[in-house]
Design a protein around this motif. Structure first.
Motif, PDB file in Angstrom:
ATOM      1  N   GLN A 148      48.226  42.438  39.220  1.00  0.00           N
ATOM      2  CA  GLN A 148      47.465  42.391  38.176  1.00  0.00           C
ATOM      3  C   GLN A 148      46.705  40.767  38.259  1.00  0.00           C
ATOM      4  OE1 GLN A 148      46.361  44.224  35.784  1.00  0.00           O
ATOM      5  NE2 GLN A 148      47.778  45.940  35.365  1.00  0.00           N
ATOM      6  N   HIS A 149      47.116  39.869  38.762  1.00  0.00           N
ATOM      7  CA  HIS A 149      46.462  38.420  38.654  1.00  0.00           C
ATOM      8  C   HIS A 149      45.214  38.455  39.538  1.00  0.00           C
ATOM      9  CE1 HIS A 149      46.017  34.237  38.451  1.00  0.00           C
ATOM     10  NE2 HIS A 149      46.388  34.279  40.112  1.00  0.00           N
ATOM     11  N   VAL A 150      45.489  39.193  40.573  1.00  0.00           N
ATOM     12  CA  VAL A 150      44.396  39.101  41.458  1.00  0.00           C
ATOM     13  C   VAL A 150      43.341  40.143  40.971  1.00  0.00           C
ATOM     14  CG1 VAL A 150      43.553  39.778  44.085  1.00  0.00           C
ATOM     15  CG2 VAL A 150      46.141  38.766  43.654  1.00  0.00           C
ATOM     16  N   ALA A 151      43.699  41.195  40.520  1.00  0.00           N
ATOM     17  CA  ALA A 151      42.741  42.107  39.988  1.00  0.00           C
ATOM     18  C   ALA A 151      41.858  41.301  38.954  1.00  0.00           C
ATOM     19  CB  ALA A 151      43.388  43.356  39.341  1.00  0.00           C
ATOM     20  N   ALA A 152      42.687  40.713  38.002  1.00  0.00           N
ATOM     21  CA  ALA A 152      41.718  40.005  37.054  1.00  0.00           C
ATOM     22  C   ALA A 152      40.964  38.754  37.397  1.00  0.00           C
ATOM     23  CB  ALA A 152      43.147  39.364  36.012  1.00  0.00           C
ATOM     24  N   LEU A 153      41.084  38.407  38.611  1.00  0.00           N
ATOM     25  CA  LEU A 153      39.948  37.427  39.310  1.00  0.00           C
ATOM     26  C   LEU A 153      39.041  38.116  39.677  1.00  0.00           C
ATOM     27  CD1 LEU A 153      42.529  35.259  41.371  1.00  0.00           C
ATOM     28  CD2 LEU A 153      41.415  34.622  39.364  1.00  0.00           C
ATOM     29  N   PHE A 154      39.306  39.118  40.336  1.00  0.00           N
ATOM     30  CA  PHE A 154      37.840  39.965  40.437  1.00  0.00           C
ATOM     31  C   PHE A 154      36.938  40.543  39.302  1.00  0.00           C
ATOM     32  CE2 PHE A 154      40.282  41.183  44.623  1.00  0.00           C
ATOM     33  CZ  PHE A 154      38.770  40.823  45.605  1.00  0.00           C
ATOM     34  N   ARG A 155      38.004  40.811  38.054  1.00  0.00           N
ATOM     35  CA  ARG A 155      37.125  41.174  36.775  1.00  0.00           C
ATOM     36  C   ARG A 155      36.270  39.917  36.385  1.00  0.00           C
ATOM     37  NH1 ARG A 155      42.636  43.715  35.170  1.00  0.00           N
ATOM     38  NH2 ARG A 155      42.280  45.837  35.753  1.00  0.00           N
ATOM     39  N   ARG A 161      35.761  35.438  48.712  1.00  0.00           N
ATOM     40  CA  ARG A 161      35.939  34.391  49.776  1.00  0.00           C
ATOM     41  C   ARG A 161      37.069  33.336  49.024  1.00  0.00           C
ATOM     42  NH1 ARG A 161      31.326  31.749  52.962  1.00  0.00           N
ATOM     43  NH2 ARG A 161      31.168  33.854  53.462  1.00  0.00           N
ATOM     44  N   GLU A 162      36.881  33.315  47.767  1.00  0.00           N
ATOM     45  CA  GLU A 162      37.641  32.297  47.197  1.00  0.00           C
ATOM     46  C   GLU A 162      38.967  32.819  46.820  1.00  0.00           C
ATOM     47  OE1 GLU A 162      37.537  29.863  42.743  1.00  0.00           O
ATOM     48  OE2 GLU A 162      35.679  30.554  43.626  1.00  0.00           O
ATOM     49  N   ILE A 163      38.883  33.994  46.647  1.00  0.00           N
ATOM     50  CA  ILE A 163      40.312  34.562  46.311  1.00  0.00           C
ATOM     51  C   ILE A 163      41.224  34.547  47.780  1.00  0.00           C
ATOM     52  CG2 ILE A 163      41.489  36.807  45.622  1.00  0.00           C
ATOM     53  CD1 ILE A 163      39.208  37.300  43.827  1.00  0.00           C
ATOM     54  N   ALA A 164      40.500  34.986  48.694  1.00  0.00           N
ATOM     55  CA  ALA A 164      41.369  34.891  49.916  1.00  0.00           C
ATOM     56  C   ALA A 164      41.622  33.533  50.377  1.00  0.00           C
ATOM     57  CB  ALA A 164      40.294  35.498  51.007  1.00  0.00           C
ATOM     58  N   GLU A 165      40.928  32.602  50.055  1.00  0.00           N
ATOM     59  CA  GLU A 165      41.496  31.252  50.541  1.00  0.00           C
ATOM     60  C   GLU A 165      42.810  30.823  49.527  1.00  0.00           C
ATOM     61  OE1 GLU A 165      38.143  28.973  49.663  1.00  0.00           O
ATOM     62  OE2 GLU A 165      37.141  29.286  51.711  1.00  0.00           O
ATOM     63  N   ASP A 166      42.632  31.352  48.383  1.00  0.00           N
ATOM     64  CA  ASP A 166      43.472  31.144  47.508  1.00  0.00           C
ATOM     65  C   ASP A 166      44.999  31.847  47.707  1.00  0.00           C
ATOM     66  OD1 ASP A 166      42.203  29.208  46.041  1.00  0.00           O
ATOM     67  OD2 ASP A 166      41.718  30.662  44.184  1.00  0.00           O
ATOM     68  N   PHE A 167      45.113  33.122  48.351  1.00  0.00           N
ATOM     69  CA  PHE A 167      45.873  33.842  48.808  1.00  0.00           C
ATOM     70  C   PHE A 167      45.812  34.087  50.261  1.00  0.00           C
ATOM     71  CE2 PHE A 167      45.080  34.464  44.274  1.00  0.00           C
ATOM     72  CZ  PHE A 167      46.291  34.326  43.422  1.00  0.00           C
ATOM     73  N   PRO A 168      46.130  33.193  51.139  1.00  0.00           N
ATOM     74  CA  PRO A 168      45.923  33.547  52.535  1.00  0.00           C
ATOM     75  C   PRO A 168      46.857  34.496  52.917  1.00  0.00           C
ATOM     76  CG  PRO A 168      47.262  31.375  52.117  1.00  0.00           C
ATOM     77  CD  PRO A 168      46.600  31.832  50.896  1.00  0.00           C
ATOM     78  N   SER A 169      47.925  34.881  52.320  1.00  0.00           N
ATOM     79  CA  SER A 169      48.914  35.790  52.747  1.00  0.00           C
ATOM     80  C   SER A 169      48.850  37.259  52.472  1.00  0.00           C
ATOM     81  CB  SER A 169      50.382  35.622  52.150  1.00  0.00           C
ATOM     82  OG  SER A 169      50.237  35.752  50.584  1.00  0.00           O
ATOM     83  N   LEU A 170      47.563  37.598  51.724  1.00  0.00           N
ATOM     84  CA  LEU A 170      46.876  38.675  51.404  1.00  0.00           C
ATOM     85  C   LEU A 170      45.956  39.174  52.482  1.00  0.00           C
ATOM     86  CD1 LEU A 170      46.442  38.789  47.525  1.00  0.00           C
ATOM     87  CD2 LEU A 170      48.397  39.315  48.938  1.00  0.00           C
ATOM     88  N   SER A 171      45.934  40.337  52.932  1.00  0.00           N
ATOM     89  CA  SER A 171      45.153  40.698  53.972  1.00  0.00           C
ATOM     90  C   SER A 171      43.725  41.309  53.201  1.00  0.00           C
ATOM     91  CB  SER A 171      45.364  41.912  54.645  1.00  0.00           C
ATOM     92  OG  SER A 171      45.739  43.251  53.978  1.00  0.00           O
ATOM     93  N   SER A 172      42.526  41.425  54.174  1.00  0.00           N
ATOM     94  CA  SER A 172      41.646  41.869  53.557  1.00  0.00           C
ATOM     95  C   SER A 172      41.585  43.392  53.082  1.00  0.00           C
ATOM     96  CB  SER A 172      40.656  42.070  54.831  1.00  0.00           C
ATOM     97  OG  SER A 172      40.716  43.095  55.786  1.00  0.00           O
TER      98      SER A 172
END
Length: 204
Positions: A148-155, A161-172
């Motif tokens: 929900q947190h990551v989804a909220a950032l997209f909303r 790219r910024e989200i990917a940098e904040d959460f490097p353990s998440l894949s594309s």
């Protein structure tokens, strides 16, 4: 049995508004492959072909009659090669009537649906919930990162790219699912490009 999707899931995968689908259901201009009764309510379930039909219908450059919609559903949802004036040509659909022959390019819509379906299926395997992790909130497997947190950032419109940098353990793939999840129940904007169509000369 092939996966089936609710109205909100189908809307997210097709990148259309759930209200658009509900209105089409009320007008009976869309008939999903499966439905079941739950008390007095009817629960509609959409196949992957139904979702493609919804996408193409939403992007069509002009209004279609109920008969045309029914024919398109036969081709896109049910896998037929031809239905009344409509036929399949590769990834595209063709309308023929008298001297009129129009081709509607659907390749990119098929690609969109395929991409979103793949993201949805992968994401379903990646999300877990355990009482020992964040009180049971759904997280990405092997992390403490809430979906929900990551989804909220997209909303909120945060750049991928910024989200990917904040959460490097998440894949594309994880981010693709979170972006898709963010659309559940949301009303997406109109796409930048409209459906392409061209009139073709009638074969002699």
């Amino acid at each position: 049995m092939a996966a089936l999707f609710s109205v909100t899931e189908a809307a997210a995968i097709a990148e259309v508004s759930p209200d658009t689908i509900r209105m089409a259901l009320e007008k009976k201009s869309v008939m999903p492959s499966y439905k079941r009764k739950a008390g007095k309510a009817i629960r509609h379930r959409f196949s992957a072909g139904d979702v493609l039909f919804l996408k193409v219908l939403a992007e069509f450059p002009f209004a279609l009659s109920k008969q045309d919609k029914k024919s398109l559903a036969q081709i896109l949802s049910r896998g037929r090669k031809r239905a009344t004036h409509w036929s399949l040509r590769g990834a595209d659909i063709v309308y023929r009537s008298g001297d009129v022959c129009v081709l509607f390019e659907c390749k990119r819509y098929r690609q969109t649906i395929a991409r979103n379906l793949a993201a949805y299926r992968r994401g379903q395997q990646r999300i877990v919930s355990s009482g020992d992790v964040l009180g049971g909130e759904p997280v990405f497997r092997g992390t403490r990162i809430p979906l929900q947190h990551v989804a909220a950032l997209f909303r909120k419109g945060v750049d991928n790219r910024e989200i990917a940098e904040d959460f490097p353990s998440l894949s594309s793939s994880d981010l693709a699912y979170a972006r898709l999840f963010a659309r559940l129940g949301q009303k997406p904007g109109r796409p930048r490009k409209r459906m392409l169509l061209r009139r073709e000369p009638r074969a002699a």
